[in-house]
Design a protein around this motif. Structure first.
Motif, short mmCIF file in Angstrom:
data_model
loop_
_atom_site.label_atom_id
_atom_site.label_comp_id
_atom_site.label_asym_id
_atom_site.label_seq_id
_atom_site.Cartn_x
_atom_site.Cartn_y
_atom_site.Cartn_z
N ASP A 1 47.48 44.05 61.65
CA ASP A 1 46.72 42.68 62.14
C ASP A 1 45.30 43.17 62.30
N ARG A 2 45.26 44.21 62.96
CA ARG A 2 43.89 44.78 63.27
C ARG A 2 42.96 45.23 61.96
N LEU A 3 43.59 45.37 60.88
CA LEU A 3 42.88 45.81 59.79
C LEU A 3 42.31 44.89 58.94
N GLY A 4 41.18 45.00 58.35
CA GLY A 4 40.45 44.03 57.41
C GLY A 4 41.46 43.77 56.03
N ARG A 5 41.03 42.82 55.54
CA ARG A 5 41.95 42.45 54.30
C ARG A 5 42.00 43.58 53.37
N LEU A 6 41.07 44.29 53.01
CA LEU A 6 40.99 45.34 51.97
C LEU A 6 41.70 46.39 52.54
N GLU A 7 41.68 46.97 53.96
CA GLU A 7 42.20 47.89 54.57
C GLU A 7 43.72 47.77 54.55
N ARG A 8 44.03 46.54 54.79
CA ARG A 8 45.29 46.15 54.81
C ARG A 8 46.11 46.02 53.53
N ALA B 1 47.30 51.39 42.97
CA ALA B 1 46.84 50.74 43.96
C ALA B 1 45.69 50.09 43.58
N ALA B 2 44.84 50.96 43.02
CA ALA B 2 43.38 50.34 42.72
C ALA B 2 43.36 49.47 41.54
N GLU B 3 44.47 49.45 40.43
CA GLU B 3 44.71 48.72 39.47
C GLU B 3 45.46 47.31 39.97
N ALA B 4 46.27 47.44 40.90
CA ALA B 4 46.82 46.19 41.42
C ALA B 4 46.07 45.48 42.11
N MET B 5 44.88 46.30 42.89
CA MET B 5 44.00 45.39 43.59
C MET B 5 42.95 44.83 42.72
N GLY B 6 42.65 45.49 41.77
CA GLY B 6 41.49 45.05 40.73
C GLY B 6 40.31 45.52 41.00
N LEU B 7 40.51 46.81 41.62
CA LEU B 7 39.17 47.44 42.25
C LEU B 7 38.83 49.12 42.02
#
Length: 168
Positions: free
Chosen positions: A95-102, A118-124
């Protein structure tokens, strides 16, 4: 959907649905919200099922789950105005992490995806996910360590398959 496709989709939900629900539970910190996100991801995958090559359903489902989570117009992991939970709750560190970090920590650590998947799944881009992973893990380790959450049962994954079919 043809009977053969329906059976293949059900097997897919049994094998991947559990992992998706576990990840969504860790991402959102709320079981009902997690189930809704996985149902949407599975429904999205189901609609494209007959057109997807053999490996793409997994990627499609992860991508749909992460798109729903990372969308900046949706509420955050705990909603807009909620405070952090008590120290005894299992999601405190995440819960302490930002959306992207989490998202990066959950995908890399709990879903065990490599940085490219992970990058492919996140689209980043991979670099963005790698940096989010480093920041997230630094915060997790500084916050007292990692959380441990129980995996989702097969029965719950089956219920999600039924929910995904309802979206068709």
């Amino acid at each position: 959907m043809h009977k053969r496709d329906a059976r293949e989709f059900e097997v897919f939900v049994h094998t991947v649905g559990t992992q998706l629900l576990h990840a969504a539970d860790l991402l959102t910190g709320d079981r009902q919200r997690a189930e809704r996100r996985v149902e949407r991801a599975l429904a999205h995958t189901c609609l494209k099922w007959s057109r997807l090559p053999s490996q793409d359903p997994v990627r499609t489902a992860w991508r749909a789950l992460m798109a729903g989570y990372l969308d900046p117009w949706r509420p955050g992991p705990r909603g807009h105005d909620h405070e952090l939970p008590d120290a005894g709750e299992p999601f405190t560190t995440l819960d302490r992490l930002g959306r992207l970090e989490r998202a990066a920590v959950v995908l890399r650590l709990y879903a065990r995806l490599d940085e490219y998947d992970a990058a492919e799944a996140m689209g980043l881009p991979v670099e963005t996910v790698s940096e989010a992973w480093r920041r997230g893990m630094a915060q997790v380790l500084a916050g007292g360590g990692l959380v441990r959450a129980a995996p989702v049962g097969v029965r719950e994954a089956t219920d999600l398959a039924a929910g995904a079919e309802a979206y068709r």
